[in-house]
Design an enzyme around this catalytic site. Sequence first.
Site, PDB file in Angstrom:
ATOM      1  CG  ASP A  12      -2.047   0.929   1.162  1.00 24.39           C
ATOM      2  OD1 ASP A  12      -2.269   1.520   0.085  1.00 24.39           O
ATOM      3  OD2 ASP A  12      -2.744   1.103   2.181  1.00 24.39           O
ATOM      4  CG  HIS A  29       0.177   2.359  -9.424  1.00 25.44           C
ATOM      5  ND1 HIS A  29      -0.062   1.921  -8.138  1.00 25.44           N
ATOM      6  CD2 HIS A  29      -0.935   3.072  -9.777  1.00 25.44           C
ATOM      7  CE1 HIS A  29      -1.252   2.358  -7.731  1.00 25.44           C
ATOM      8  NE2 HIS A  29      -1.798   3.058  -8.713  1.00 25.44           N
ATOM      9  CG  ASN A  60      -7.484  -2.572  -6.104  1.00 26.76           C
ATOM     10  OD1 ASN A  60      -6.564  -3.352  -5.934  1.00 26.76           O
ATOM     11  ND2 ASN A  60      -7.745  -1.594  -5.233  1.00 26.76           N
ATOM     12  CG  LEU A 179      -6.388  -8.090   8.196  1.00 24.91           C
ATOM     13  CD1 LEU A 179      -6.890  -9.438   8.704  1.00 24.91           C
ATOM     14  CD2 LEU A 179      -4.882  -8.160   7.965  1.00 24.91           C
ATOM     15  CD  GLU A 191       3.402 -13.285  15.557  1.00 24.16           C
ATOM     16  OE1 GLU A 191       3.476 -12.084  15.880  1.00 24.16           O
ATOM     17  OE2 GLU A 191       3.036 -14.184  16.335  1.00 24.16           O
TER      18      GLU A 191
HETATM   19  C1  FPP Z   1      -1.568   0.433  -3.329  1.00 26.32           C
HETATM   20  O1  FPP Z   1      -1.240   1.741  -3.604  1.00 26.32           O
HETATM   21  C2  FPP Z   1      -1.181  -0.522  -4.326  1.00 26.32           C
HETATM   22  C3  FPP Z   1      -2.013  -1.123  -5.249  1.00 26.32           C
HETATM   23  C4  FPP Z   1      -3.409  -0.795  -5.467  1.00 26.32           C
HETATM   24  C5  FPP Z   1      -1.576  -2.195  -6.084  1.00 26.32           C
HETATM   25  C6  FPP Z   1      -0.185  -2.708  -5.926  1.00 26.32           C
HETATM   26  C7  FPP Z   1       0.332  -2.870  -7.281  1.00 26.32           C
HETATM   27  C8  FPP Z   1       1.609  -2.781  -7.656  1.00 26.32           C
HETATM   28  C9  FPP Z   1       2.731  -2.624  -6.706  1.00 26.32           C
HETATM   29  C10 FPP Z   1       1.965  -2.856  -9.094  1.00 26.32           C
HETATM   30  C11 FPP Z   1       1.535  -4.068  -9.871  1.00 26.32           C
HETATM   31  C12 FPP Z   1       1.824  -5.361  -9.201  1.00 26.32           C
HETATM   32  C13 FPP Z   1       2.649  -6.334  -9.641  1.00 26.32           C
HETATM   33  C14 FPP Z   1       2.716  -7.645  -8.885  1.00 26.32           C
HETATM   34  C15 FPP Z   1       3.501  -6.207 -10.815  1.00 26.32           C
HETATM   35  P1  FPP Z   1      -2.397   2.810  -3.569  1.00 26.32           P
HETATM   36  O2  FPP Z   1      -2.637   3.258  -4.950  1.00 26.32           O
HETATM   37  O3  FPP Z   1      -3.592   2.277  -2.854  1.00 26.32           O
HETATM   38  O4  FPP Z   1      -1.709   3.919  -2.700  1.00 26.32           O
HETATM   39  P2  FPP Z   1      -2.424   5.059  -1.848  1.00 26.32           P
HETATM   40  O5  FPP Z   1      -3.225   4.370  -0.787  1.00 26.32           O
HETATM   41  O6  FPP Z   1      -1.263   5.821  -1.298  1.00 26.32           O
HETATM   42  O7  FPP Z   1      -3.251   5.869  -2.809  1.00 26.32           O
END
Ligand code: FPP
Length: 224
Positions: A12, A29, A60, A179, A191
């Site tokens: 996150d 990202h 999402n 979670l 944990e």
């Molecule tokens: C949270 O950041 C992250 C995600 C929604 C997705 C995680 C995805 C990646 C790291 C990239 C693609 C994955 C792979 C396995 C190649 P957020 O956008 O919720 O952050 P914020 O809460 O600060 O807005």
Amino acid sequence: MTKARHVAIIMDGNGRWAKKRHLPRAVGHQRGVEAVREVVRAARSMGLEALTLYAFSTENWRRSEDEVSTLMGLLKRYIQSDLEEFIANNVRLRVIGEYRALAGDIVELLDDALARTAHNHGTTLAVALNYGAQDEIARAAARAAAQGAVTVESIEAELDTAGMPPLDLLIRTSGEVRLSNFLLWQAAYAEMMFVDTLWPDFTPAHLEAALEEFAKRERRYGGR
Ligand code: FPP
């Protein structure tokens, strides 16, 4: 000292990482994928049996079309560029969640990557895609019921993570303490670690520190 076998991460904070730098969310990202690449390499070199990453949740889809397509594009490129490395390093790819609902080209790419790493027996990298734990449990319970008695064991055998080692440690980055429908069943005795680091800043050193902290914790599984 207990060595963790299976670690899961709620990655996150990509958006906040970008915002702090006045950059588009997409850049956050992109940097998030760089962190994924390094953490996967570290998990493998540390001999972790399984690493499960929350890449795209059933919730999402509510993000803008633009952001969803950025995430899908990044996922596609990551698998395309790192597949040979997984094969060379005995990494077995797994996907949890209803990934077949994703775009056809991504499903095809994933099926090919799953098949080409299916016989690997080093670290398992499980990527959660279109994943929601409540959905996973409901699907598993329905399959268990169709086969006979519904028990803890029969549900467990039908979870998307069936056959993986029990979840030892669940990490969430970026300071949020929840979670978010991730591995609710598997987290029963895991944990938990909530760290303030935003995901793009999470490095192998952070993973190593978490594993050291885990090794110090005493787990009782409800006993004494
Ligand atoms: C949270 O950041 C992250 C995600 C929604 C997705 C995680 C995805 C990646 C790291 C990239 C693609 C994955 C792979 C396995 C190649 P957020 O956008 O919720 O952050 P914020 O809460 O600060 O807005």
